[in-house]
Structure formats: structure tokens, C-alpha cells
Motif scaffolding. Structure first.
Motif, PDB file in Angstrom:
ATOM      1  N   ALA A 173       0.829  -1.211   0.000  1.00 24.79           N
ATOM      2  CA  ALA A 173       0.000   0.000   0.000  1.00 24.79           C
ATOM      3  C   ALA A 173       0.859   1.254   0.000  1.00 24.79           C
ATOM      4  O   ALA A 173       0.405   2.334  -0.394  1.00 24.79           O
ATOM      5  CB  ALA A 173      -0.931  -0.004   1.206  1.00 24.79           C
ATOM      6  N   LEU A 174       2.092   1.110   0.471  1.00 24.06           N
ATOM      7  CA  LEU A 174       3.007   2.255   0.468  1.00 24.06           C
ATOM      8  C   LEU A 174       3.729   2.372  -0.867  1.00 24.06           C
ATOM      9  O   LEU A 174       4.458   3.332  -1.101  1.00 24.06           O
ATOM     10  CB  LEU A 174       4.034   2.108   1.592  1.00 24.06           C
ATOM     11  CG  LEU A 174       3.474   2.059   3.004  1.00 24.06           C
ATOM     12  CD1 LEU A 174       4.559   1.655   3.985  1.00 24.06           C
ATOM     13  CD2 LEU A 174       2.885   3.407   3.379  1.00 24.06           C
ATOM     14  N   ASP A 175       3.526   1.377  -1.703  1.00 22.91           N
ATOM     15  CA  ASP A 175       4.252   1.316  -2.973  1.00 22.91           C
ATOM     16  C   ASP A 175       3.452   1.958  -4.106  1.00 22.91           C
ATOM     17  O   ASP A 175       3.722   1.710  -5.271  1.00 22.91           O
ATOM     18  CB  ASP A 175       4.549  -0.151  -3.313  1.00 22.91           C
ATOM     19  CG  ASP A 175       5.916  -0.304  -3.951  1.00 22.91           C
ATOM     20  OD1 ASP A 175       6.679   0.678  -3.946  1.00 22.91           O
ATOM     21  OD2 ASP A 175       6.211  -1.392  -4.465  1.00 22.91           O
ATOM     22  N   VAL A 176       2.440   2.732  -3.729  1.00 18.61           N
ATOM     23  CA  VAL A 176       1.619   3.425  -4.731  1.00 18.61           C
ATOM     24  C   VAL A 176       1.710   4.927  -4.455  1.00 18.61           C
ATOM     25  O   VAL A 176       2.061   5.337  -3.347  1.00 18.61           O
ATOM     26  CB  VAL A 176       0.151   2.962  -4.672  1.00 18.61           C
ATOM     27  CG1 VAL A 176       0.056   1.465  -4.884  1.00 18.61           C
ATOM     28  CG2 VAL A 176      -0.488   3.341  -3.351  1.00 18.61           C
ATOM     29  N   PRO A 177       1.403   5.750  -5.434  1.00 19.81           N
ATOM     30  CA  PRO A 177       1.427   7.202  -5.186  1.00 19.81           C
ATOM     31  C   PRO A 177       0.507   7.553  -4.021  1.00 19.81           C
ATOM     32  O   PRO A 177      -0.637   7.118  -3.970  1.00 19.81           O
ATOM     33  CB  PRO A 177       0.897   7.782  -6.506  1.00 19.81           C
ATOM     34  CG  PRO A 177       1.190   6.738  -7.522  1.00 19.81           C
ATOM     35  CD  PRO A 177       1.047   5.418  -6.827  1.00 19.81           C
ATOM     36  N   GLN A 178       1.040   8.312  -3.087  1.00 18.28           N
ATOM     37  CA  GLN A 178       0.264   8.677  -1.897  1.00 18.28           C
ATOM     38  C   GLN A 178      -0.574   9.917  -2.194  1.00 18.28           C
ATOM     39  O   GLN A 178      -0.066  10.944  -2.664  1.00 18.28           O
ATOM     40  CB  GLN A 178       1.183   8.908  -0.710  1.00 18.28           C
ATOM     41  CG  GLN A 178       1.950   7.647  -0.292  1.00 18.28           C
ATOM     42  CD  GLN A 178       1.039   6.522   0.197  1.00 18.28           C
ATOM     43  OE1 GLN A 178       0.398   6.652   1.235  1.00 18.28           O
ATOM     44  NE2 GLN A 178       0.965   5.433  -0.560  1.00 18.28           N
ATOM     45  N   LEU A 179      -1.853   9.810  -1.911  1.00 17.79           N
ATOM     46  CA  LEU A 179      -2.813  10.870  -2.234  1.00 17.79           C
ATOM     47  C   LEU A 179      -3.393  11.475  -0.969  1.00 17.79           C
ATOM     48  O   LEU A 179      -3.580  10.774   0.025  1.00 17.79           O
ATOM     49  CB  LEU A 179      -3.957  10.286  -3.079  1.00 17.79           C
ATOM     50  CG  LEU A 179      -3.551   9.522  -4.338  1.00 17.79           C
ATOM     51  CD1 LEU A 179      -4.759   8.836  -4.941  1.00 17.79           C
ATOM     52  CD2 LEU A 179      -2.921  10.477  -5.337  1.00 17.79           C
ATOM     53  N   GLU A 180      -3.690  12.745  -1.030  1.00 13.99           N
ATOM     54  CA  GLU A 180      -4.365  13.389   0.100  1.00 13.99           C
ATOM     55  C   GLU A 180      -5.829  12.961   0.128  1.00 13.99           C
ATOM     56  O   GLU A 180      -6.481  12.886  -0.913  1.00 13.99           O
ATOM     57  CB  GLU A 180      -4.275  14.909  -0.014  1.00 13.99           C
ATOM     58  CG  GLU A 180      -2.874  15.466   0.197  1.00 13.99           C
ATOM     59  CD  GLU A 180      -2.311  15.129   1.574  1.00 13.99           C
ATOM     60  OE1 GLU A 180      -3.106  15.006   2.531  1.00 13.99           O
ATOM     61  OE2 GLU A 180      -1.084  14.965   1.679  1.00 13.99           O
ATOM     62  N   VAL A 181      -6.320  12.709   1.311  1.00 13.88           N
ATOM     63  CA  VAL A 181      -7.726  12.337   1.441  1.00 13.88           C
ATOM     64  C   VAL A 181      -8.554  13.611   1.540  1.00 13.88           C
ATOM     65  O   VAL A 181      -8.217  14.506   2.309  1.00 13.88           O
ATOM     66  CB  VAL A 181      -7.958  11.513   2.729  1.00 13.88           C
ATOM     67  CG1 VAL A 181      -9.301  10.810   2.664  1.00 13.88           C
ATOM     68  CG2 VAL A 181      -6.841  10.536   2.945  1.00 13.88           C
ATOM     69  N   PRO A 182      -9.616  13.728   0.749  1.00 11.01           N
ATOM     70  CA  PRO A 182     -10.459  14.928   0.870  1.00 11.01           C
ATOM     71  C   PRO A 182     -10.953  15.122   2.301  1.00 11.01           C
ATOM     72  O   PRO A 182     -11.300  14.152   2.982  1.00 11.01           O
ATOM     73  CB  PRO A 182     -11.628  14.614  -0.077  1.00 11.01           C
ATOM     74  CG  PRO A 182     -11.086  13.613  -1.044  1.00 11.01           C
ATOM     75  CD  PRO A 182     -10.086  12.799  -0.270  1.00 11.01           C
ATOM     76  N   VAL A 221     -14.163  13.510   3.561  1.00 11.91           N
ATOM     77  CA  VAL A 221     -14.216  12.109   3.980  1.00 11.91           C
ATOM     78  C   VAL A 221     -14.082  12.035   5.504  1.00 11.91           C
ATOM     79  O   VAL A 221     -14.856  11.363   6.187  1.00 11.91           O
ATOM     80  CB  VAL A 221     -13.105  11.288   3.298  1.00 11.91           C
ATOM     81  CG1 VAL A 221     -13.095   9.854   3.841  1.00 11.91           C
ATOM     82  CG2 VAL A 221     -13.301  11.283   1.790  1.00 11.91           C
TER      83      VAL A 221
END
Lengths: 234, 195
Positions: A52-61, A64
């Protein structure tokens, strides 16, 4: 019978979510008694979660978090919710409740303090005491319901609940004589439509009811209950 | 982000926070959310390929954390592993609820680099599952291992489905999953310590 080596070969598939439910159950039973496999599965799960850390990290709106915290705070506050008048609802709920003298009289002032515990329930009652199974009334097709009652505690079991759209959930209500329904919180049924909830400290509660509601609503039911389970007098 | 005020809760370990969440402590839950929502959302988006679906999944998963905190067991892993496993399992449920046959076909097409750019949710999910990883780990695996691990973890396919899709014996798929994940465990041994 599936042997140790065969089950060990399944550990990676289980950790990655690639095993079937049956295989996962077999492994779960095996690791409960096999320390080596339990330790290996723990390590493999940690490695899998690292993906899960191996993907682009996105800000959560922020919306949410706001939505989640709104539900959480309301459910946390459901331990001692304020009474809220719900004109018209008592008739809709009352029609499905057992005829009892004094049910749904005028709104009484205030609520007695009650401790309500509501949680996903994985087992049966612990300890002693007799348990009574009480059938409920279900108005939705394919839904069945009952409660196992011991003293002031009850385990509500509902099956066949249809999935709800995003933003809606199943809300459990406590019904008392002469009082408006009180929310005991939202429950999420499993993928198979099964919902199991524990309600504790039900002294004076005459019935449990379930309605589909918009998440966050805890003031009053907005529709007729699809599940109503009358509780026997203590 | 997350410049949260410094409170006593902020200084608690994840495991201590979850113990408080199990008693109905909304403040402790908020700290758990702040610590893990970003990676949870990123995983959900990678799996589902759709922001709205990922937001819905994260809400669902964290409410499950809130309501099921009493079932967390430190013996089974860290809080982060637990939270991510909830997100992952629920993501798999959603992926598998879509048309399985269509998903398999799309994955095969993309595997062969055939077909138009994906547009539907399941198209994007499979595309995401097969996409190169961001940095460490997966890209260091041999191609045959990396492919099955991606299809399993990000794509939500069972080893039986992967066997069918790639025309490989089931035993070969299981073996590649095991070898790949064991190699990842060795190369990402410090990941657990990040939680």
C-alpha cells in the motif's frame, strides 16, 4: 485432510487476499494452532500491507474525514442521547409493535440513563443465565430477524439485508413505552447481508427496530422499520 | 498534511489508541484516522481507480475500524497492517462484485497491450493493478512474480483466476506469489517498523 505443507503454501495467497474464502478459513484454523505458520503469516501480511506504500500517496479529501467523524461522534454520543420528539413516527412504528397497554403514550419528559453497547458481535453470550430467542417482524422481502435475550442484554440477528447506497446505513433504535425511539447507532451488514448487534442494559426497552437511514441521522427514524423485535418483559 | 494540535492522544502508540477506540473514545479514533487515512485512501484508489469509489471505501473501512476495534489483536500485526487489511479486503469485495468475466478479459487484453485505453472503473482498476510500482519492492521482483503479486493485491484476483487468466498451473501461481511476497518481505523488512 489438508496437510501442514499444503497450508503453508497458501499463506502468501491468504496474505495477498488471493485465496478463496474456504482456503482462508482452513488457514485461519491451522494458524490458530501452529505458531510457525502464525508467525510467517504475520510477516507476510506486513509485507503485503507494505504494498500500500508502494503506490502514489494521495491526500484524502477533508469531506471524507468530516463524514466519518460525524458518524463516530454521534455513535459515541448515543450512550446518553437526548430525547427527540418525532411526530407521526410512533404510529408507523407502533403498528408493527406488539399491542401493549401504554405503548406509545404521550412523550415522557427526559430519558432514564441507560448504557447501550452496540458492536459487531462474533459470538454468543458468555457466562451463565438462560437465553431466550425471540422472533421479530420483518417487512422487507428476504429479511429474517430475531433476538437472543438474556436479562437486560440482547443479541439482534438480521439476515438478508439489501445493500444500501453510499451515505446510508442501517440504524438500530430502542423503543420504550411512552418515549420516542432512541438511536443505538448504525450497523453495517456483512457482504452476505447479515447484521449482528449487541445491545446491553435494555431495562425498560420494549423492542429493537431497524430502519435504513442517512448516515449521521440519530434524531429520529425517517421511515417505517424493516425489522422490529419485541423484547420480553424482564 | 495534518498539523494537528499536540494532545496527549497524539503521543499514544497506535495499539493504545485502538484500545481506547474499543471503549468508544472518538478522540482516539480521530488520531488513528489521521495517521492512516492517507495510505488507506491511496490503496483504495489504486485498487478501484476511481476517487469517489475510493472515498466511499475509506469511509466504510474506517467505520469498521471504529465499530470493530475490540477485535484488533496485536498478535496478528500492527494497527497499520490491520487497517490496511480491512481496506484491502473491502476493496476486493467491491472488485469481485463487478463482472468477473469482464474483469478477466480486460486484464488479459491489457496484459497483451491490446485494446483501447480503459475508461470504466474496472478497466482502470486492472490497469492500475498492472501498472509499475512507485519505487521500491515490486519493481525489484522478477517479472513473473511481480505480475502475479500485482494482479492479486491490487487487482483483487484469486490465485485460481490468475491461473486461468495467465494459462499457468495453479501450483505455479501459488509458488510465484509465495516467492514474490517472501522477497518483498525481505526487501521491505523495515516497512512494519514504519507503522
Amino acid at each position: 485432510m489438508t496437510g501442514h505443507d499444503e497450508l503453508r503454501e497458501l499463506l502468501a495467497s491468504v496474505a495477498l487476499g488471493a485465496a478463496t474464502p474456504e482456503e482462508s478459513d482452513l488457514v485461519a484454523r491451522h494458524v490458530a494452532g501452529c505458531g510457525d505458520c502464525r508467525a510467517e503469516l504475520r510477516g507476510l501480511r506486513a509485507a503485503a500491507s507494505g504494498l500500500a506504500l508502494d503506490v502514489p500517496q494521495l491526500e484524502v479529501p477533508a469531506s471524507v474525514k468530516a463524514s466519518v467523524m460525524d458518524v463516530v461522534r454521534r455513535e459515541a454520543a448515543a450512550v446518553a442521547p437526548p430525547p427527540v420528539r418525532a411526530p407521526g413516527l410512533r404510529e408507523r412504528l407502533g403498528a408493527l409493535l406488539p399491542a401493549r397497554a401504554g405503548l406509545w403514550p404521550a412523550v415522557a419528559a427526559g430519558l432514564a440513563a441507560v448504557v447501550i453497547g452496540l458492536a459487531v458481535w462474533g459470538g454468543a453470550f458468555g457466562g451463565g443465565g438462560s437465553v431466550r430467542t425471540v422472533p421479530g417482524v420483518c417487512t422487507a422481502a428476504g429479511v429474517s430477524c430475531s433476538a437472543e435475550v438474556r436479562g437486560d442484554d440482547a443479541v439482534l440477528r438480521v439476515t438478508g439485508l439489501p445493500a444500501l447506497p453510499a451515505g446510508r446505513g442501517y440504524e438500530v433504535w430502542l423503543i420504550r413505552d411512552g418515549r420516542d425511539p432512541v438511536s443505538a447507532g448504525f450497523m453495517a451488514p456483512g457482504a452476505d447481508g447479515r447484521l449482528t448487534a449487541v445491545a446491553e442494559g435494555l431495562d425498560g426497552v420494549r423492542a429493537l427496530a431497524v430502519t435504513p437511514e442517512a448516515l449521521g441521522n440519530t434524531s429520529a427514524p425517517t421511515s417505517s422499520p424493516i425489522v422490529t423485535v419485541p423484547l420480553p418483559a424482564a | 498534511m495534518g498539523t494537528r494540535r499536540d494532545t496527549a492522544l497524539d503521543r499514544l502508540a497506535d495499539e493504545d489508541l485502538v484500545a481506547r477506540v474499543a471503549t468508544g473514545d472518538a478522540g482516539a479514533f480521530e488520531v488513528v484516522y489521521d495517521r492512516h487515512a492517507r495510505v488507506a485512501f491511496s490503496l483504495a484508489f489504486r485498487m478501484l481507480g476511481d476517487r469517489a469509489a475510493a472515498e466511499d471505501l475509506v469511509q466504510d473501512a474506517f467505520l469498521s475500524v471504529w465499530r470493530g476495534a475490540d477485535r484488533f489483536s496485536p498478535a496478528l500485526g500492527s494497527v497499520r497492517t490491520w487497517v490496511l487489511s480491512i481496506v484491502h479486503h473491502r476493496g476486493i469485495d467491491r472488485l469481485r462484485s463487478s463482472a468477473a468475466a469482464a474483469r478477466r478479459e480486460l486484464a488479459l487484453q491489457q496484459e497483451a497491450h491490446v485494446g483501447d485505453p480503459p475508461e470504466r472503473t474496472e478497466d482502470r482498476a486492472i490497469d492500475g493493478a498492472l501498472a509499475p510500482s512507485l519505487h521500491r519492492g515490486l519493481d525489484d521482483l522478477p517479472d513473473d512474480q511481480g505480475k502475479v503479486v500485482r494482479l492479486a493485491y491490487y487487482g483483487g484476483f484469486t490465485h485460481h483466476e490468475i491461473s486461468e487468466m495467465l494459462g499457468l498451473p495453479l501450483g505455479t501461481v501459488k509458488s510465484r506469489l509465495r516467492l514474490g511476497l517472501e522477497r518483498l518481505r525481505m526487501s521491505m523488512g523495515a516497512r512494519e517498523a514504519l507503522s
